[in-house]
Design a protein around this motif. Sequence first.
Motif, PDB file in Angstrom:
ATOM      1  N   SER A  24      39.837  48.673  78.522  1.00 53.41           N
ATOM      2  CA  SER A  24      39.826  48.305  77.111  1.00 53.41           C
ATOM      3  C   SER A  24      38.495  47.645  76.772  1.00 53.41           C
ATOM      4  CB  SER A  24      40.976  47.342  76.811  1.00 53.41           C
ATOM      5  OG  SER A  24      40.881  46.189  77.635  1.00 53.41           O
ATOM      6  N   ARG A  25      38.225  47.546  75.488  1.00 56.66           N
ATOM      7  CA  ARG A  25      36.983  46.916  75.053  1.00 56.66           C
ATOM      8  C   ARG A  25      36.983  45.434  75.427  1.00 56.66           C
ATOM      9  NH1 ARG A  25      32.730  49.705  74.111  1.00 56.66           N
ATOM     10  NH2 ARG A  25      31.979  48.026  72.749  1.00 56.66           N
ATOM     11  N   SER A  26      35.902  44.976  76.022  1.00 56.52           N
ATOM     12  CA  SER A  26      35.808  43.580  76.418  1.00 56.52           C
ATOM     13  C   SER A  26      34.368  43.230  76.743  1.00 56.52           C
ATOM     14  CB  SER A  26      36.701  43.308  77.646  1.00 56.52           C
ATOM     15  OG  SER A  26      36.275  44.088  78.756  1.00 56.52           O
ATOM     16  N   TYR A  27      34.105  41.933  76.820  1.00 53.44           N
ATOM     17  CA  TYR A  27      32.790  41.441  77.220  1.00 53.44           C
ATOM     18  C   TYR A  27      32.794  41.010  78.687  1.00 53.44           C
ATOM     19  CZ  TYR A  27      31.940  41.187  72.193  1.00 53.44           C
ATOM     20  OH  TYR A  27      31.800  41.494  70.865  1.00 53.44           O
ATOM     21  N   GLY A  28      33.978  40.796  79.217  1.00 53.62           N
ATOM     22  CA  GLY A  28      34.107  40.374  80.600  1.00 53.62           C
ATOM     23  C   GLY A  28      35.534  40.556  81.061  1.00 53.62           C
ATOM     24  N   LYS A  29      35.741  40.515  82.352  1.00 56.33           N
ATOM     25  CA  LYS A  29      37.083  40.755  82.892  1.00 56.33           C
ATOM     26  C   LYS A  29      37.290  39.922  84.146  1.00 56.33           C
ATOM     27  CE  LYS A  29      40.747  43.534  82.372  1.00 56.33           C
ATOM     28  NZ  LYS A  29      41.477  43.700  81.093  1.00 56.33           N
ATOM     29  N   TYR A  30      38.472  39.306  84.242  1.00 58.82           N
ATOM     30  CA  TYR A  30      38.859  38.640  85.478  1.00 58.82           C
ATOM     31  C   TYR A  30      39.812  39.564  86.216  1.00 58.82           C
ATOM     32  CZ  TYR A  30      41.227  35.601  88.772  1.00 58.82           C
ATOM     33  OH  TYR A  30      41.764  35.077  89.920  1.00 58.82           O
ATOM     34  N   LEU A  31      39.409  39.996  87.405  1.00 59.88           N
ATOM     35  CA  LEU A  31      40.238  40.866  88.232  1.00 59.88           C
ATOM     36  C   LEU A  31      40.957  40.002  89.254  1.00 59.88           C
ATOM     37  CD1 LEU A  31      37.687  43.793  88.810  1.00 59.88           C
ATOM     38  CD2 LEU A  31      39.448  43.595  87.037  1.00 59.88           C
ATOM     39  N   TYR A  32      42.274  39.872  89.053  1.00 56.78           N
ATOM     40  CA  TYR A  32      43.068  38.985  89.914  1.00 56.78           C
ATOM     41  C   TYR A  32      42.932  39.390  91.377  1.00 56.78           C
ATOM     42  CZ  TYR A  32      47.050  36.305  91.620  1.00 56.78           C
ATOM     43  OH  TYR A  32      47.838  35.429  92.314  1.00 56.78           O
ATOM     44  N   LYS A  33      42.953  40.686  91.626  1.00 57.35           N
ATOM     45  CA  LYS A  33      42.786  41.166  92.990  1.00 57.35           C
ATOM     46  C   LYS A  33      41.328  40.972  93.384  1.00 57.35           C
ATOM     47  CE  LYS A  33      43.503  45.194  95.984  1.00 57.35           C
ATOM     48  NZ  LYS A  33      43.916  46.625  96.035  1.00 57.35           N
ATOM     49  N   GLY A  34      41.104  40.107  94.314  1.00 59.31           N
ATOM     50  CA  GLY A  34      39.746  39.817  94.743  1.00 59.31           C
ATOM     51  C   GLY A  34      39.135  38.617  94.047  1.00 59.31           C
ATOM     52  N   ASN A  35      39.878  38.020  93.089  1.00 55.49           N
ATOM     53  CA  ASN A  35      39.400  36.835  92.361  1.00 55.49           C
ATOM     54  C   ASN A  35      37.979  37.039  91.839  1.00 55.49           C
ATOM     55  OD1 ASN A  35      41.183  35.664  94.875  1.00 55.49           O
ATOM     56  ND2 ASN A  35      41.634  34.653  92.945  1.00 55.49           N
ATOM     57  N   GLN A  36      37.787  38.157  91.150  1.00 53.91           N
ATOM     58  CA  GLN A  36      36.449  38.519  90.720  1.00 53.91           C
ATOM     59  C   GLN A  36      36.301  38.484  89.199  1.00 53.91           C
ATOM     60  OE1 GLN A  36      35.008  42.659  91.192  1.00 53.91           O
ATOM     61  NE2 GLN A  36      33.297  41.776  92.341  1.00 53.91           N
ATOM     62  N   ILE A  37      35.226  37.847  88.747  1.00 49.02           N
ATOM     63  CA  ILE A  37      34.845  37.855  87.339  1.00 49.02           C
ATOM     64  C   ILE A  37      33.723  38.864  87.182  1.00 49.02           C
ATOM     65  CG2 ILE A  37      33.703  36.534  85.520  1.00 49.02           C
ATOM     66  CD1 ILE A  37      35.193  34.066  86.601  1.00 49.02           C
TER      67      ILE A  37
END
Length: 310
Positions: A129-142
């Motif tokens: 989806s459209r976004s400026y950033g994403k937090y990926l819970y798997k791997g604790n990655q921003i």
Amino acid sequence: MTSYLPALLTTLLSLAPISVTAKIYKWTDENGQVHFSDKKIESVEQEVIKPRNHTSSWSRYDISVKTIDTNLSKQELNKIVADVNLVYEFYDRVLFFDFYKTVPVKILILKDEKAYYDYLRKQTGREPSRSYGKYLYKGNQIVVYIQKDRARTFRTIKHEVSHAITDTVTPYAQSWLNEGLAEQMETLSKVEGQLRITSHWENYKWVNPPLRHEKLMEIGTFIRLPNTKWRHEQRNGSAPLQAQAGQFIYFLLSKPTGKSFVIRLMHKLERGNRTHSYYLVDKDYIGGIKGLEIDWRNWLRGKIDKHITF
């Protein structure tokens, strides 16, 4: 070019340990505000808090930064360090979070929007989806990218760090609460030693003009919205939903009763309470859901504070 900066950040982000010999007192005043102090007050009933004596290998967070095909200046790196510290300080000082476990965060900064969406497609296996950033819970990655407005890149990092904290410490928080708090972190600053959040102009634009008031989702419906429904709405680009979450939390934090309610709600979730937030609101907010709806609508019709200081 790929750059790793974990060692420097880990050093800069280290916090001084609390002395285990000092007594820390906790009490709640007549307005429901929770207080902490190292001084005993005879006129109020206080609870003695015993800080956990963690081993030297434990830290509140484990954070690293990686860049791909882009470079950060020393000033920008220092800003990331300062901003991440501010977000943790907000959760510590304002929401009284007890960081009983490490919050691991890996920040990945990509060169542009195309690289960002290509990376998300590869990681999630679907069209993002459209976004400026994403937090990926798997791997604790921003994951973020360098925007034309570079300052917005760093505001986005603060937003996603908030998600990392909430998802790690209060994994049962509903999306309206999780997203609303993250929206506040975008404007978080420190002025003369005090934390400050500023009215988010984009959220204000979507929510506060009088013609939009009656189109907003009723609070009872809003806070009962399942996380799956929320994610579906976000994938469809529903900016008003996120904007309402941001303005709603800003409204709560602007009032002593609202701030106290947010603190109580977050602490119940931190302790693993899986009760739906709708029922916690009806129980813990003065006047219940109806009272909250009335206070929210009155706030929208009034003069919005330009900033809130803690």
